[in-house]
Design an enzyme around this catalytic site. Structure first.
Site, PDB file in Angstrom:
ATOM      1  CB  SER A 113      22.548  12.271 -19.725  1.00 21.23           C
ATOM      2  OG  SER A 113      23.464  11.783 -20.656  1.00 21.23           O
ATOM      3  CG  HIS A 114      24.981   8.925 -18.072  1.00 24.02           C
ATOM      4  ND1 HIS A 114      25.148  10.244 -18.438  1.00 24.02           N
ATOM      5  CD2 HIS A 114      25.611   8.784 -16.893  1.00 24.02           C
ATOM      6  CE1 HIS A 114      25.857  10.862 -17.509  1.00 24.02           C
ATOM      7  NE2 HIS A 114      26.156   9.992 -16.558  1.00 24.02           N
ATOM      8  CG  ASP A 277      23.534   8.783 -23.367  1.00 21.32           C
ATOM      9  OD1 ASP A 277      23.266   8.939 -24.564  1.00 21.32           O
ATOM     10  OD2 ASP A 277      23.734   9.747 -22.591  1.00 21.32           O
ATOM     11  CG  ASP A 279      20.926  12.535 -23.632  1.00 25.06           C
ATOM     12  OD1 ASP A 279      21.667  11.601 -23.280  1.00 25.06           O
ATOM     13  OD2 ASP A 279      21.314  13.716 -23.692  1.00 25.06           O
ATOM     14  CG  ASP A 281      24.395  12.940 -25.216  1.00 27.58           C
ATOM     15  OD1 ASP A 281      24.233  11.853 -24.617  1.00 27.58           O
ATOM     16  OD2 ASP A 281      24.451  14.039 -24.628  1.00 27.58           O
ATOM     17  NE  ARG A 282      27.294  10.338 -21.320  1.00 24.66           N
ATOM     18  CZ  ARG A 282      27.942  10.357 -20.178  1.00 24.66           C
ATOM     19  NH1 ARG A 282      28.551   9.265 -19.747  1.00 24.66           N
ATOM     20  NH2 ARG A 282      27.993  11.447 -19.445  1.00 24.66           N
ATOM     21  CE  LYS A 376      27.872  13.365 -24.321  1.00 23.40           C
ATOM     22  NZ  LYS A 376      27.921  14.529 -23.418  1.00 23.40           N
TER      23      LYS A 376
HETATM   24  C1  VG1 Z   1      29.878  14.093 -17.492  1.00 19.67           C
HETATM   25  C2  VG1 Z   1      31.038  13.736 -18.404  1.00 19.67           C
HETATM   26  C3  VG1 Z   1      31.201  14.800 -19.482  1.00 19.67           C
HETATM   27  C4  VG1 Z   1      29.886  14.938 -20.256  1.00 19.67           C
HETATM   28  C5  VG1 Z   1      28.755  15.232 -19.292  1.00 19.67           C
HETATM   29  C6  VG1 Z   1      27.413  15.279 -19.995  1.00 19.67           C
HETATM   30  O1  VG1 Z   1      30.148  15.316 -16.831  1.00 19.67           O
HETATM   31  O2  VG1 Z   1      32.237  13.594 -17.687  1.00 19.67           O
HETATM   32  O3  VG1 Z   1      32.262  14.450 -20.334  1.00 19.67           O
HETATM   33  O4  VG1 Z   1      29.980  15.966 -21.211  1.00 19.67           O
HETATM   34  O5  VG1 Z   1      28.696  14.243 -18.277  1.00 19.67           O
HETATM   35  O6  VG1 Z   1      27.133  14.059 -20.612  1.00 19.67           O
HETATM   36  P1  VG1 Z   1      30.751  15.395 -15.339  1.00 19.67           P
HETATM   37  O7  VG1 Z   1      30.890  16.858 -15.037  1.00 19.67           O
HETATM   38  O8  VG1 Z   1      29.799  14.662 -14.447  1.00 19.67           O
HETATM   39  O9  VG1 Z   1      32.067  14.678 -15.381  1.00 19.67           O
HETATM   40  V1  VG1 Z   1      25.584  13.730 -21.175  1.00 19.67           V
HETATM   41  O10 VG1 Z   1      25.560  12.296 -21.950  1.00 19.67           O
HETATM   42  O11 VG1 Z   1      24.669  14.143 -19.888  1.00 19.67           O
HETATM   43  O12 VG1 Z   1      25.207  15.011 -22.039  1.00 19.67           O
HETATM   44 CO    CO Z   2      23.716  11.819 -22.632  1.00 20.49          CO
END
Ligand code: VG1
Ligand code: CO
Length: 543
Positions: A113-114, A277, A279, A281-282, A376
């Site tokens: 992800s990010h 981000d 991937d 989704d953000r 998302k």
């Molecule tokens: C974080 C965020 C959560 C989000 C998750 C995946 O998780 O707080 O809201 O769904 O990342 O995001 P955590 O448990 O570290 O707070 V992504 O863009 O990886 O799919």
């Molecule tokens: Co992401």
């Protein structure tokens, strides 16, 4: 048949977290590590046999190798057809859409992800099921448990597939479809939004700046904003996906999207600035000299989504993750639609979406989406804002200010304390959990604690219960403090402190967030003792 059975041992010592399995790249590079996890998925999900599987990733370092491994293992495990995004690219929402469109039994998206990429960075895999939603907590636990006793995995040893060339090839008995990663997703977006209106808006001279942060959304943004909507070429920046994301941190927030924030704060700022981000989704949404917090973006979209063709008939339901501000609750209350508060992580929205009880949902971590897919969706959120701007004829600040005047404004901040020791993390969490009951009724500088609990979610669709989803301290409508342990960190323990303060006085609606939240931050320290217990005077990141 060149299928080899290779001995393995248990590699996975810790359960996957909020969104799939995410670890340091070096961990994933260990021989058999990824294979062990993938084989566990194939064994636990026999539905993948003779079915279709979607495979892609966000293009980060190690992506291509992981995809080749996944294809060879899919073949060896009897998958009938594998759909791969050309070059190994598929954004998380695009993969969710493809799974739905092609009736696939599941999908792998290789991403952290990010989180930054590279040999020193992070790697990961999100595993989705039929319908395009990520594996449930229960299934993930099964996969993890299976990986602990797995003795061998199966892999097909054959010619290497050229994932850069579109077309259909065979590997053993499996058909491998290398497809354009953007086409189907762009068509879906065009079916939801009023592209003619948005095109006309650009023709009028309105401007967008979308920052793809050298991650997966570059090609998507170029086709959608430039080719299909006619936006000027400079509307999309950092559009070429790079294995190291250009050395950056593809996290669309005020800390990591600095270049974009500068553009939004400039005198000649575009009408809308946005970013996504790693991937895809953000989303980050900025107006000229205006930051729209994710909780506000969700609430404002909820209040205006009827302007978008696909949502013209109204919303079935609204939802937010627990730590997200309660701004959207007010919209739900006023419009009378069903409303849900779910634990952090998109998978908790999926049952409600599948049951047709939810149209729009979001998280404070820059995640917004609707029932069009089961993830998302960053570009969806940007298009939703563009559609609303183009159709309403109003500016971002007009829309935001009108919203705050009507509903009040929820000032919000998240303070992350990263890479804490397990002992320090436990001390803070356990310490607060113990004091919670005693907080009820106490007064902190005029704010009285109405409720305090350890959030527990009862899924209204399947009755499953998720315990220990975060500690909540509720000061009525006025304010809220939440503390939870992150489920995506890759080193040590990360704690997230969420601060929310409602303001309804008209002359207090356009203030600086940090200043507005300072008193609540001080109360949070008195209650949680984070600085005292961990020695961290300030958070690692504030978003
Ligand atoms: C974080 C965020 C959560 C989000 C998750 C995946 O998780 O707080 O809201 O769904 O990342 O995001 P955590 O448990 O570290 O707070 V992504 O863009 O990886 O799919
Ligand atoms: Co992401």
């Amino acid at each position: 048949m060149p299928i080899r059975e290779i001995a393995t041992r248990p590699y996975h010592d810790q359960e996957p977290g909020t969104a799939g399995l995410r670890r340091k790249t070096a961990v994933f590079q260990q021989p058999h590590y990824l294979e062990n996890f993938l084989q566990s998925i194939f064994n636990v999900e026999p539905a993948l046999r003779d079915a279709t599987l979607v495979i892609g990733g966000d293009g980060r370092y190690h992506n291509r190798k992981a995809i080749r491994t996944a294809i060879a293992m899919a073949t060896a495990n009897g998958v009938a057809r594998v759909i791969v995004g050309q070059g190994g690219f598929l954004s998380t929402p695009a993969a969710s859409h493809l799974i739905r469109l092609r009736n696939a039994a599941g999908g792998f998206v290789f991403t952290a992800s990010h989180n930054p990429a590279g040999a020193e960075g992070d790697f990961g895999i999100k595993y989705s099921r039929a319908g395009g939603g990520q594996a449930s907590t229960e299934l993930t636990e099964q996969i993890f448990a299976h990986s602990r006793k797995l003795a061998s995995y199966r892999i097909f040893e054959g010619p290497e597939i050229d994932i850069d060339r579109r077309g259909t090839v065979r590997l053993g008995a499996t058909e491998i479809d290398i497809i354009d990663c953007v086409e189907d997703y762009a068509a879906l977006m065009q079916s939801l939004f009023d592209f003619d209106r948005i095109r006309a808006w650009f023709k009028h001279g309105h401007r967008l700046r979308f920052d793809a942060m050298h991650a997966v959304t570059g090609p998507y943004a170029k086709q959608i904003f430039l080719d299909r909507l006619g936006a000027p070429a400079d509307s999309v920046v950092n559009a070429i996906p790079l294995e190291d994301f250009g050395g950056g941190h593809p996290d669309p927030n005020l800390t990591y999207a600095k270049e974009l924030v500068r553009a939004a704060m400039a005198k000649d700022a575009p009408d809308l600035c946005a970013a996504s981000d790693g991937d895809g989704d953000r989303n980050l949404i900025l107006g000229p000299r205006l930051f729209i917090s994710p909780g506000d973006s969700l609430a404002m979209l909820a209040a205006n989504l009827k302007l978008v063709p696909a949502y013209r008939d109204g919303l079935k339901g609204l939802a937010r993750s627990m730590p997200t501000t309660r701004a959207v609750d007010r919209v739900a209350r006023e419009s009378g639609v069903e409303f849900h508060e779910t634990p952090t992580g998109w998978k908790f929205f999926c049952n409600l979406l599948d049951a047709g009880r939810l149209t729009l949902c979001g998280e404070e971590s820059f995640g917004t989406g609707s029932d069009h897919v089961r993830e998302k969706d960053g570009l969806w959120a940007v298009l939703a804002w563009l559609n609303i701007l183009a159709t309403s004829g109003r500016s971002m600040s007009e829309l935001a200010e009108a919203h705050w005047q009507h509903y009040g404004r929820h000032y919000f901040a998240r303070h992350d304390y990263e890479a804490l020791t397990q002992a320090d993390g436990d001390k803070v969490m356990n310490g607060l959990a113990e004091t919670l009951p005693g907080l009820i009724g106490q007064d902190f500088d005029g704010l009285a604690v109405h409720a305090a609990d350890d959030f527990e979610y009862h899924d209204p669709v399947d009755g499953s219960v998720a315990m220990h989803q975060g500690l909540r301290i509720d000061f009525g409508d006025e304010a809220r403090i939440v503390l939870r342990r992150s489920g995506t960190g890759t080193s040590g323990v990360t704690l997230r402190l969420y601060l929310e303060r409602l303001e309804t006085r008209p002359d207090e609606l356009l203030r600086d967030t940090t200043t507005k939240l300072a008193p609540l931050a001080a109360i949070a320290e008195r209650i949680t003792h984070i600085a005292e217990y961990t020695g961290r005077k300030t958070p690692s990141t504030i978003t």
